[in-house]
Design an enzyme around this catalytic site. Structure first.
Site, PDB file in Angstrom:
ATOM      1  CE  LYS A   1      24.130 -22.751 -13.652  1.00 51.89           C
ATOM      2  NZ  LYS A   1      25.259 -21.719 -14.087  1.00 51.89           N
TER       3      LYS A   1
HETATM    4  C1  LIG Z   1      23.724 -20.236 -14.305  1.00 50.10           C
HETATM    5  C2  LIG Z   1      25.255 -19.121 -13.376  1.00 50.10           C
HETATM    6  C3  LIG Z   1      25.371 -17.791 -13.216  1.00 50.10           C
HETATM    7  C4  LIG Z   1      23.498 -17.462 -13.354  1.00 50.10           C
HETATM    8  O1  LIG Z   1      22.601 -17.672 -12.206  1.00 50.10           O
HETATM    9  P1  LIG Z   1      21.117 -18.171 -12.460  1.00 50.10           P
HETATM   10  O2  LIG Z   1      21.293 -18.614 -10.747  1.00 50.10           O
HETATM   11  O3  LIG Z   1      21.313 -18.302 -13.210  1.00 50.10           O
HETATM   12  O4  LIG Z   1      21.255 -16.323 -12.491  1.00 50.10           O
HETATM   13  C5  LIG Z   1      26.279 -16.511 -12.624  1.00 50.10           C
HETATM   14  N1  LIG Z   1      27.323 -16.880 -12.995  1.00 50.10           N
HETATM   15  C6  LIG Z   1      27.888 -19.061 -13.191  1.00 50.10           C
HETATM   16  C7  LIG Z   1      28.817 -19.230 -13.607  1.00 50.10           C
HETATM   17  C8  LIG Z   1      26.867 -19.430 -13.840  1.00 50.10           C
HETATM   18  O5  LIG Z   1      27.288 -20.227 -13.601  1.00 50.10           O
END
Ligand SMILES: *Cc1c(COP(=O)(O)O)cnc(C)c1O
Length: 468
Positions: A112
């Site tokens: 993120k």
């Molecule tokens: C948020 C997240 C995901 C999922 O991503 P999306 O965009 O919500 O599908 C997968 N792995 C980790 C470690 C995350 O923080």
């Protein structure tokens, strides 16, 4: 470039307006009114460029006239300058033509950061130009809070306040948030659960006078700029593996569908993506939707990959818009509200299945994958990444098409699960090891809206009044 709502009943907006708006006024999500194209020559020209330069080129058409090109390129460069790996999103080979795309080299060691580090800077830039400030309030069960805090700390025009359930996030997760000492960052431990935190957040946003007074804002996963920033690493990875001449497939650990939707966007722009494998844990609403056309919400099951423990995948609405248009989206969302689900027509399900495949990976398979990858290559992966790798292996397909599994978190963030799989906890990277020594700052508040309300007024009062 203008943006339109997936529900077709909100005004079209420019990039900077969409950035701050979040949800559209009709409840829909903003999408570009047309997909910009990356020609073959433009894709080929990205080869060998530093990540930030490639990123500025890929994102440029989405920003349009809203932000001046030089200022945008500087923000992009600044966003990725603090990453621990020079390549920002490096590829490593797990097995012949099975690659890992490492997205966890940012300040909070999860993918993120890649979007939020840029979004924080874009927010500040646009707010400064308008002469306003906002208060970003969020609730976290662990991971997203720290990524938002790292992205917004020290931004001149933003105050950030993150609620977490007291004693219910891991010590590392808490320390990643509470050791940030920037004056504009406020952490609150609520005496309650994550659901209580979310209910408090809802209560704050439901108060129009407070919203106005504080300039309340969110940087949640439906923000278009986050999707935009995530398209970049699909492009850079594909180029590194031979695009535009060679097609590539991706396997994506999926929760809210933002990340894998970014892959769809890259494909719509002209990147040769042969397939996108949606990798879910036991919360498999998307796997069921691809297989049967039935999108039906169930109860959330806690798993070893908690950032994917989601039932309603908000960004799926953007894909739906591409498949069925605004009228179809409105009908589907009405059914979702009324009956907890909707069914895609067979032609639409088939269109979806031309590009997307899906695999649900349970906790046992997740642990087995972490152990196998460690045995075979010495690489330690986190449970979210392992879900992606397991799905990639099950859907290997045409061997001439390289398969890239997205690694979305550093294994040390999920040390307990990783330790169960490989017999010892993963090594702590310096960023995390240092946290244990740093002082923490946070306020404990009861699960009470009035208490949170007055806390916000107090901290925003210190920073200067918000005016939306
Ligand atoms: C948020 C997240 C995901 C999922 O991503 P999306 O965009 O919500 O599908 C997968 N792995 C980790 C470690 C995350 O923080």
């Amino acid at each position: 470039m203008r943006y339109v709502s997936t529900r077709g009943r909100a005004p079209a907006l420019a990039f900077d307006e969409v950035l701050l708006a979040g949800l559209a006024a009709d409840g829909g999500l903003y999408v570009p009114e047309r997909w910009p194209r990356l020609g073959e020559a433009e894709i080929a020209d990205l080869a060998g460029l530093p990540y930030a330069e490639a990123a500025a080129r890929v994102m440029r058409p989405f920003v349009g006239e809203a932000i001046e090109a030089g200022a945008f390129a500087r923000m992009v460069a600044d966003a990725y300058a603090g990453f621990d790996h020079e390549a920002v999103a490096p590829l490593s080979e797990l097995a012949p033509d099975l690659w890992l795309l490492e997205l966890f080299h940012g300040p909070t060691l999860a993918f993120k950061d890649i979007a939020l580090q840029l979004v924080g800077r874009l927010f500040d830039h646009v707010l400064a130009r308008r002469g306003t400030r906002v208060t970003v309030v969020g609730a976290t069960s662990g991971d997203t809070g720290s990524a938002a805090i790292e992205a917004l700390k020290d931004r001149a025009n933003v105050t950030v306040c993150i609620l977490h359930p007291k004693g219910r996030v891991s010590e590392i997760q808490r320390r990643q948030m509470t050791t940030v000492t920037a004056a504009n960052v406020h952490n609150v431990a609520i005496e309650g659960t994550f659901d209580d935190c979310q209910a408090l957040l809802k209560g704050l946003f439901a108060d129009p006078a407070l919203r106005q007074r504080l300039g309340l804002a969110a940087v949640n996963s439906i923000n278009w700029a986050r999707v935009m920033a995530q398209t970049v690493y699909y492009v850079t990875a594909a180029v590194a593996l031979g695009a535009p001449e060679r097609a590539v497939a991706f396997a994506v650990p999926t929760g809210n569908f933002g990340d894998v939707f970014a892959g769809w966007v890259a494909r719509r722009m002209g990147l040769p993506i042969a397939r996108l494998v949606i990798a879910t844990n036991a919360n498999d609403i998307l796997a069921r939707a691809v297989a049967t056309g039935e999108y039906r919400v169930g109860a959330v099951t806690p798993t070893l990959s908690p950032s994917m423990d989601i039932q309603v995948a908000s960004n799926f609405e953007r894909l739906l818009y591409d498949l069925v248009g605004a009228d179809g989206v409105r009908a589907a969302m009405a059914a979702l509200g009324r009956e907890g689900g909707f069914t895609l027509a067979e032609a639409q399900r088939a269109a979806l299945a031309e590009v997307f495949e899906a695999e649900a990976v349970d906790d046992a398979a997740t642990l087995a994958t972490i152990a196998e990858v460690h045995r075979a290559s010495g690489t330690v992966v986190d449970p979210h990444s392992a879900v992606g790798i397991a799905a990639a292996r099950r859907r290997r397909g045409d061997r001439r098409v390289p398969m890239v599994a997205l690694a979305t978190a550093h294994p040390a963030k999920f040390g307990d699960a990783v330790g169960r799989a490989i017999g010892h906890p993963p090594a702590l990277p310096p960023r995390l090891a240092a946290l244990a020594e740093m002082p923490e700052r946070y306020r404990v508040l009861p699960n009470d809206l009035a208490a949170v309300h007055s806390f916000l007024l107090e901290v925003v009062g210190e920073a200067g009044r918000g005016a939306a």
